[in-house]
Every structure is written in C-alpha cells, then in structure tokens.
Design an enzyme around this catalytic site. Structure first.
Site, PDB file in Angstrom:
ATOM      1  N   ASP A  94     -13.961  -4.576  -2.355  1.00  0.00           N
ATOM      2  CA  ASP A  94     -13.680  -4.620  -1.060  1.00  0.00           C
ATOM      3  C   ASP A  94     -15.426  -5.033  -0.969  1.00  0.00           C
ATOM      4  OD1 ASP A  94     -11.284  -3.750  -1.158  1.00  0.00           O
ATOM      5  OD2 ASP A  94     -12.428  -1.374  -0.822  1.00  0.00           O
ATOM      6  N   ASP A 127       0.873  -1.388   0.234  1.00  0.00           N
ATOM      7  CA  ASP A 127      -0.388   0.400  -0.147  1.00  0.00           C
ATOM      8  C   ASP A 127       0.697   0.971   0.072  1.00  0.00           C
ATOM      9  OD1 ASP A 127      -2.343  -1.446   0.070  1.00  0.00           O
ATOM     10  OD2 ASP A 127      -2.284  -1.135   2.519  1.00  0.00           O
TER      11      ASP A 127
END
Lengths: 192, 251
Positions: free
Chosen positions: B130, B11
């Site tokens: 997600d 990330d």
C-alpha cells in the site's frame, strides 16, 4: 475411480475439485495397489523437482509410476518429473518422455505466469481445443521440444506445453486452473 | 502470447464481500462465492480475496471460506489478510488457495517472505504494497494504510523480490476508491525495477484506465473491486475493449 498421487509436491485439492466437478470420484493415495487398480492416475505437482524426486525414490513410487498401464496425466512438476532430467536441483527424472527440463533463460519475467495460448496442438488430449485457447501456466523450467511433444507454447522460446507417449500424458499448464479450456482438456483425458 | 490479466478483488469481512472508499465507509456487495462464480463465468483471469479487517482486528482469514471457494472456482486465486506466519500461509494454501498475499506482516518480518517462498515456491508469494505519495515520494504504509513505515515503495519492492516475492500487488492509496485511474508513475517505476509480475491496483473507474495501465506501464495485471461489484464495468466488455486496442487479452 481416479487416483491422484499423494506426495510432497501436490496441489491436490484443486485437481481433485476439478475432477469431481466433471462427475468422477477421486482418491488421494500413495498406495501401490490403489494406484495400479485405478481407472486413471493423475500425477500433479507444485514444488521443487529434486526434493520431489527424492521423496518418490525413497518410497519406490518412481518404479510404481513407470509401471502403470492405465492412462496417466502429469501436471506441471508432475510432467517435468516424467522427463529424463531436470536442471531444477540437477536431478534425474522418470525418463518416460525423451526430453530434458531446462531453466527458462532470463529474457523476460520469470516465472512464466498467467494465461497463454498454444502455437500447436494435436492428439486426443486436445479434442475440441484450438491454438486460440488460453491455459494457465506457472513455471520457471520448461521441457524442451521433442518427438513426444503434442502441444507447443511460446514464452521466451518455444517449449512443450504438453507431451504424450503411450499411456502417459502430461501438461505444463494447469488444466484444473484453466477455466473452460482446462476442463475440456481434463474431460478429454478422463474419457480416454 | 502471454495475456494481461484482469483481476477482480473481493474484500471480505465476516465472510461477506465489502468495499471501502479510501479504505473506510463500507457497503455490502454480496456473497463472496456467488460473486466469485459470476466473475469466473464473465472471464476474470484471477481472483484476489482480501480479508480487510484481518490486520486491524487480528482476525485470521477463514480457511473454511477458502475451502468453499476452491471447490467452486477453476481459475487461480490469491488470499490475503491476516497471514502473519508460515503456519497461517500453510493453512490457506492447504485449504486450496494458489497464492497468499502478505503486506504488514512482511514489513514487520521480511524473513516471512523467504520462509513462505522456500516452502511453497516464489510463485505462491504475492507481496502487497500500500503506497501513498507523501512529500514528493511514494512511501509504504501498513496496517490497512494506517501506519507510515518510512520505507520507499520502489526500495521495498526490490527488497521483497530479492527475499523471494514472486509477484507484487501495488495499491496506490491516493487513487484507491477515487475512480480516477491507476497510479501510472509508481506502477511504471516498480514494474521497470523488478523481475516479477506487477499487478496495478487502486483507482480503476473506466475501461480506458485499464488500457492506460497496460500501455503505459509494464504491469501484467490490473485489479479492481467496486467497478466490477457494482457492474459499472462488465468484464466481457472490458476485455473486448482492450482487445480492440491491441492489448493481449484472453477472451
């Protein structure tokens, strides 16, 4: 100087990076005199067979590729375009390798994507490589087995993982994305 | 045999690697290129770089970082975060990424999947989902998990594949950051229902969790971030462990 063919279906950045990391200089080009005078030529490819063939034909690059005398390495779509024909867009190929490119039957996930090993390997391109080594594949079409096949892999069916005829070499997998095994194969080609 | 893939995720925020716990509180885990090179040497099969702040802050993933990554690593990698148009995808792929991952932008404009697939091939388009278990259903969330879409995860997965997605990166928000294991039920449901590879994400805490997701679902890849960043699990030990459990893995 290693020439990388510039056309509309390249994944040229990765190939150039890998070749440079082995200590060679590269040039991305579609210029006939540069291609003909290069020490070796790499014919990469990520894209669609028919549109790539049309592009090559319109610029007479198909004839130029066939006339090359130095070692040439086709990668992925580059390999498929060196075959007789492809079912992807029903196009003729350059006809170097005496085999056809067919669509993988939908008996498992398609594309065949990820790391796979070989079921057989032979020849200069696979020096210091065994059937246990994994390379990275991404493809939905395959070159059928033929007398030019120098490596085989199984996914849904056995297919040509690599081909060789005279000065033409080709891999279905991406050596530039295949970590150490891929670098060894590229090195083998570059040292021919 | 085609191998199962171990996929470390980096990330990225402001060019640095970070990892959120349940998408919040962030700790710094280093330089992305250094970390990426370490993962390649350790045997990672692919890498994913997600610019986690991109959607919220409307910031574009830095193509310069992608160029630097491409020059340094020789395994496939995916870049996501802030890719909202075909032009964004072109920039990232031309910088050297093998695949792009899209999430919120595909929910807001499903045609984007088709446009990118048409330009670069389905194999270049990773659809990131997600999902969160709400009222007995796995639902899709967007914008870093902040906004409910009202769409079921299985329906969205199927639709995205019909539009041209070549791979699904499925993150369970319930599991993400908990180290309690992958969400096996929704991973299995989606991997049963689509004809493209599924990468399971969210919840990896132990080596057994990876074995569970490969044995109990049809996922072909498993993604994790913090267990690799903080060296709680080493990739070579993980791969050896999976091999011993007869899972096809690249050593």
């Amino acid at each position: 100087m290693i020439a990388i063919l510039k056309y509309n279906a390249g994944n040229t950045t990765s190939v150039a990076n890998a070749v440079k990391s082995l200590g060679y200089t590269t040039i991305l080009s579609d210029d006939v005199s540069i291609l003909q005078s290069a020490e070796k030529v790499i014919f990469p490819g990520v894209g669609q067979a028919r549109s790539a063939m049309n592009y090559l034909h319109e610029r007479n690059l198909d004839t130029v590729i066939k006339s090359l005398n130095q070692p040439v390495l086709g990668i992925c779509l580059g390999m498929q375009l060196l075959c007789e024909s492809s079912e992807e867009g029903d196009t003729d190929g350059l006809g170097i390798f005496k085999t056809k490119v067919l669509k993988l039957p939908p008996k498992n996930l398609i594309p065949h994507m990820g790391w796979n090993n070989f079921t057989s390997v032979k020849g200069n391109l696979f020096r210091n490589i065994s059937i246990e080594n994994d390379c990275y594949f991404v493809h939905s079409y395959y070159a059928a087995l033929c007398s030019d096949t120098v490596a085989t892999t199984d996914y849904i069916l056995p297919f040509s993982a690599a081909l060789q005829k005279d000065n033409f070499y080709a891999t279905q997998f991406h050596p530039e994305k295949s970590a150490n095994a891929g670098m060894q194969i590229l090195k083998n080609f570059l040292e021919l | 045999m085609l191998k199962k893939r171990i996929v470390p995720c980096l990330d990225i925020k402001d060019g640095r690697t970070v990892k959120g716990i349940n998408f919040e509180s962030i700790r710094d885990a280093g330089d992305p290129i250094e970390l990426a090179q370490r993962y390649v040497l350790e045997g990672a099969d692919e890498l994913v770089f997600l610019d986690i702040s991109a959607t919220l802050e409307k910031r574009k993933t830095l193509s310069e970082l992608v160029t630097r990554i491409a020059a340094q690593i020789n395994i496939p990698f995916t870049v996501g975060g802030g890719i909202n148009s075909l032009e964004d995808a072109k920039t990232i792929i031309n910088a050297g990424a093998d695949k792009i991952s899209i999430n919120s932008s595909a929910i807001l404009d499903p045609e984007l999947i088709t446009k990118i697939a048409h330009e670069f091939g389905n194999q270049c388009v990773v659809l990131a989902i997600d999902t969160k278990f709400v009222n007995d259903q796995w639902m899709v969330f967007r914008s870093g998990g902040k906004i409910a879409t009202g769409i079921g995860a299985v329906d969205w997965a199927k639709k995205s594949v019909s539009l041209g997605a070549g791979e699904i990166l499925l993150t369970s928000m319930n599991n993400d950051g908990t180290k309690s294991g992958f969400a096996l039920d929704i991973t299995q449901q989606i991997s049963e229902h689509v004809s493209v590879p599924v990468i399971a994400s969210g919840g990896a805490g132990t080596m057994q969790h990876f074995a569970d997701v490969f044995k109990q679902t049809k996922a072909t890849g498993a993604l994790a971030a913090s267990v690799f960043h903080y060296e709680q699990i080493s990739i070579p030990s993980l791969k050896q462990f999976l091999k011993e459990q007869n899972i096809d893995i690249r050593l």
